[in-house]
Design an enzyme around this catalytic site. Structure first.
Site, PDB file in Angstrom:
ATOM      1  CG  HIS A  51      -0.253   0.047   2.547  1.00 31.39           C
ATOM      2  ND1 HIS A  51      -0.210  -1.018   3.418  1.00 31.39           N
ATOM      3  CD2 HIS A  51       0.426   1.048   3.158  1.00 31.39           C
ATOM      4  CE1 HIS A  51       0.463  -0.678   4.502  1.00 31.39           C
ATOM      5  NE2 HIS A  51       0.861   0.569   4.369  1.00 31.39           N
TER       6      HIS A  51
HETATM    7  P1  TYD Z   1      -1.870  -2.686   7.723  1.00 35.87           P
HETATM    8  O1  TYD Z   1      -1.372  -1.296   7.818  1.00 35.87           O
HETATM    9  O2  TYD Z   1      -2.586  -3.079   6.460  1.00 35.87           O
HETATM   10  O3  TYD Z   1      -0.671  -3.708   7.986  1.00 35.87           O
HETATM   11  P2  TYD Z   1       0.537  -4.177   7.035  1.00 35.87           P
HETATM   12  O4  TYD Z   1       0.993  -2.999   6.255  1.00 35.87           O
HETATM   13  O5  TYD Z   1       1.560  -4.703   7.983  1.00 35.87           O
HETATM   14  O6  TYD Z   1       0.028  -5.264   6.133  1.00 35.87           O
HETATM   15  O7  TYD Z   1      -2.805  -2.974   8.988  1.00 35.87           O
HETATM   16  C1  TYD Z   1      -3.286  -4.259   9.293  1.00 35.87           C
HETATM   17  C2  TYD Z   1      -4.555  -4.107  10.110  1.00 35.87           C
HETATM   18  O8  TYD Z   1      -4.297  -3.435  11.331  1.00 35.87           O
HETATM   19  C3  TYD Z   1      -5.651  -3.307   9.401  1.00 35.87           C
HETATM   20  O9  TYD Z   1      -6.879  -3.949   9.652  1.00 35.87           O
HETATM   21  C4  TYD Z   1      -5.629  -1.967  10.058  1.00 35.87           C
HETATM   22  C5  TYD Z   1      -5.111  -2.254  11.451  1.00 35.87           C
HETATM   23  N1  TYD Z   1      -4.290  -1.149  11.999  1.00 35.87           N
HETATM   24  C6  TYD Z   1      -4.779  -0.389  13.044  1.00 35.87           C
HETATM   25  O10 TYD Z   1      -5.904  -0.600  13.556  1.00 35.87           O
HETATM   26  N2  TYD Z   1      -4.010   0.623  13.548  1.00 35.87           N
HETATM   27  C7  TYD Z   1      -2.775   0.904  13.037  1.00 35.87           C
HETATM   28  O11 TYD Z   1      -2.084   1.836  13.530  1.00 35.87           O
HETATM   29  C8  TYD Z   1      -2.277   0.119  11.938  1.00 35.87           C
HETATM   30  C9  TYD Z   1      -0.927   0.389  11.333  1.00 35.87           C
HETATM   31  C10 TYD Z   1      -3.080  -0.895  11.450  1.00 35.87           C
END
Ligand code: TYD
Length: 140
Positions: A51
């Site tokens: 992303h």
């Molecule tokens: P995501 O940022 O997509 O993780 P990665 O980049 O490691 O794949 O986040 C994963 C999940 O966690 C998503 O459902 C959103 C949640 N999340 C939060 O609730 N708070 C946060 O600060 C972050 C970074 C993610």
């Protein structure tokens, strides 16, 4: 490359007595920290991320193990970074598409400039390409 750069922090102490690293604006964090989060327990070669963010600034550190971060910025430049020590952070600014590949048991800590906002995420690569074109045209 622009909006994706490695940044080194100072380590106090040594291997015998233990080490300490402080992360704050005075030691080099280039934004006000509004959120800290961690990702851990990744499987071998687990791929996460995929992303970009519209306004968020972040610094990503490996707290344990090795992570490879593949980046593509707003101008189409691509670069990969290896993180394997808490004293070297990867600064990522807005509009950087990133993919993080974790080795088994790796753990990251992320300092972020904004609270969590799902609306700041671009999770679709084609949308990222479209949006960066728009942003680049608007800044001409
Ligand atoms: P995501 O940022 O997509 O993780 P990665 O980049 O490691 O794949 O986040 C994963 C999940 O966690 C998503 O459902 C959103 C949640 N999340 C939060 O609730 N708070 C946060 O600060 C972050 C970074 C993610």
């Amino acid at each position: 490359m622009k909006n994706a750069t490695l940044q080194k922090f100072i380590t106090h102490g040594n291997q015998e007595e233990g080490s300490l690293i402080a992360y704050e604006q005075a030691t080099g964090v280039p934004f006000t920290i509004q959120r800290v989060y961690t990702v851990f327990c990744a499987q071998e070669n687990e791929e996460r991320g995929n992303h970009a963010h519209r306004i968020l600034h972040q610094l990503i550190f490996s707290m344990r193990g090795e992570i490879v971060v593949h980046c593509e910025n707003q101008w189409g430049e691509k670069e990969s970074f290896v993180l394997n020590h808490p004293e070297v952070g990867l600064y990522l600014g807005p509009y950087v598409w990133r993919t993080l590949v974790y080795e088994k048991d790796a753990m990251i800590m992320v300092l972020a400039s904004e609270p969590y906002m799902e609306s700041d995420y671009i999770r679709d690569y084609d949308t990222f390409i479209q949006e960066r074109k728009q942003v680049n045209e608007n800044s001409l």
